[in-house]
Design a protein around this motif. Structure first.
Motif, short mmCIF file in Angstrom:
data_model
loop_
_atom_site.label_atom_id
_atom_site.label_comp_id
_atom_site.label_asym_id
_atom_site.label_seq_id
_atom_site.Cartn_x
_atom_site.Cartn_y
_atom_site.Cartn_z
N ALA A 1 1.39 4.61 -3.27
CA ALA A 1 0.49 4.35 -2.15
C ALA A 1 0.44 5.56 -1.22
CB ALA A 1 0.95 3.13 -1.38
N ARG B 1 -9.76 2.03 -5.72
CA ARG B 1 -8.31 2.31 -5.69
C ARG B 1 -7.65 1.82 -6.98
NH1 ARG B 1 -7.49 0.63 -1.07
NH2 ARG B 1 -6.93 -1.54 -1.43
N ASP C 1 1.31 7.26 -9.08
CA ASP C 1 1.30 5.79 -8.99
C ASP C 1 1.97 5.35 -7.69
OD1 ASP C 1 0.70 3.21 -9.72
OD2 ASP C 1 2.50 2.94 -10.94
N ARG D 1 -4.21 5.60 -2.64
CA ARG D 1 -3.31 5.61 -3.80
C ARG D 1 -3.49 6.89 -4.60
NH1 ARG D 1 -4.23 3.87 -9.12
NH2 ARG D 1 -2.30 3.60 -10.28
N ASP D 2 -2.37 7.43 -5.06
CA ASP D 2 -2.36 8.57 -5.97
C ASP D 2 -2.10 8.01 -7.37
OD1 ASP D 2 -1.56 10.69 -7.64
OD2 ASP D 2 -0.72 11.83 -5.98
#
Length: 225
Positions: A34, A51, A32, A27-28
């Motif tokens: 995946a 995460r 926001d 996840r970034d």
């Protein structure tokens, strides 16, 4: 209303560590979104907790804001902290296993890093709502050393000031067998970026929109120079 806020260190979006960490955790937190993870057994489960929080090193731990305080108040404090803290170089990183989980840690002591964390804890604390009984019980777990217990009572978190340590979390706590699998995998995954020159030039405001939701990177605040 936002459930919790935190002040974190996170790598710059141009730092290749940022993209590699987003892939490792799946996840970034700035987008926001995946991200596809490495092909490792149970990697999604092993990284589920970090995460949720997003790739970061804690400066001011997640907290609810006291009555009458809001995001803009904390953002103003973060800007004041940043204005008083010159940018500095982070030592090379290495994969470590503090307290049974995998994390990236600095390879040698970094006094400006400790000073930044200390300032974040102290300056933002007037905005913090006291932890409730359930949170205190969760933090205590099976027991805390006296210094950590004193910090919990005063600052709402056990690991601040002398008990704080810089770490960018990669996994939950692992069994011996899991360490044998995931530590070499993490060392290989991050091998090309751990020793790159890395400047700490900002702090980040993270927000958890609702209880149990994933933390989002809400704002990056530049340090003074």
């Amino acid at each position: 209303m936002c459930a919790r806020y935190a002040l974190y260190y996170a790598p710059a979006p141009t730092d290749p560590l940022w993209a590699l960490a987003a892939a490792w955790l799946g996840r970034d937190p700035e987008a926001d979104a995946a991200v596809a993870q490495p092909d490792l057994p149970d990697i999604a489960a092993v990284t589920a907790e970090p995460r949720l929080y997003g790739f970061h090193a804690t400066l001011k731990p997640p907290m609810r804001l006291r009555d009458g305080a809001g995001r803009d108040d904390l953002l103003a404090v973060a800007r004041a902290i940043a204005a008083a803290a010159p940018a500095f170089d982070l030592p090379p990183l290495e994969v470590a296993a503090p307290h049974g989980f995998l994390a990236l840690r600095e390879s040698r002591p970094c006094p400006p890093l400790q000073a930044l964390a200390d300032a974040a804890v102290a300056w933002a604390d007037p905005l913090r709502a006291p932890p409730d009984a359930a949170e205190l019980a969760r933090r205590r777990g099976s027991g805390l050393p006296p210094a950590a217990e004193a910090n919990l009572r005063r600052w709402g978190y056990p690991y601040v000031f002398a008990t704080w340590f810089f770490h960018l979390t990669l996994t939950r706590r692992l069994s011996s067998a899991e360490h044998a699998l995931y530590r070499p995998a993490a060392e290989a995954h991050f091998a090309d970026v751990l020793a790159l020159p890395r400047r700490v030039s900002e702090i980040c405001l993270f927000a958890q929109p609702t209880p149990g939701a994933a933390f989002i990177l809400d704002a990056r605040i530049s340090l003074a120079g």
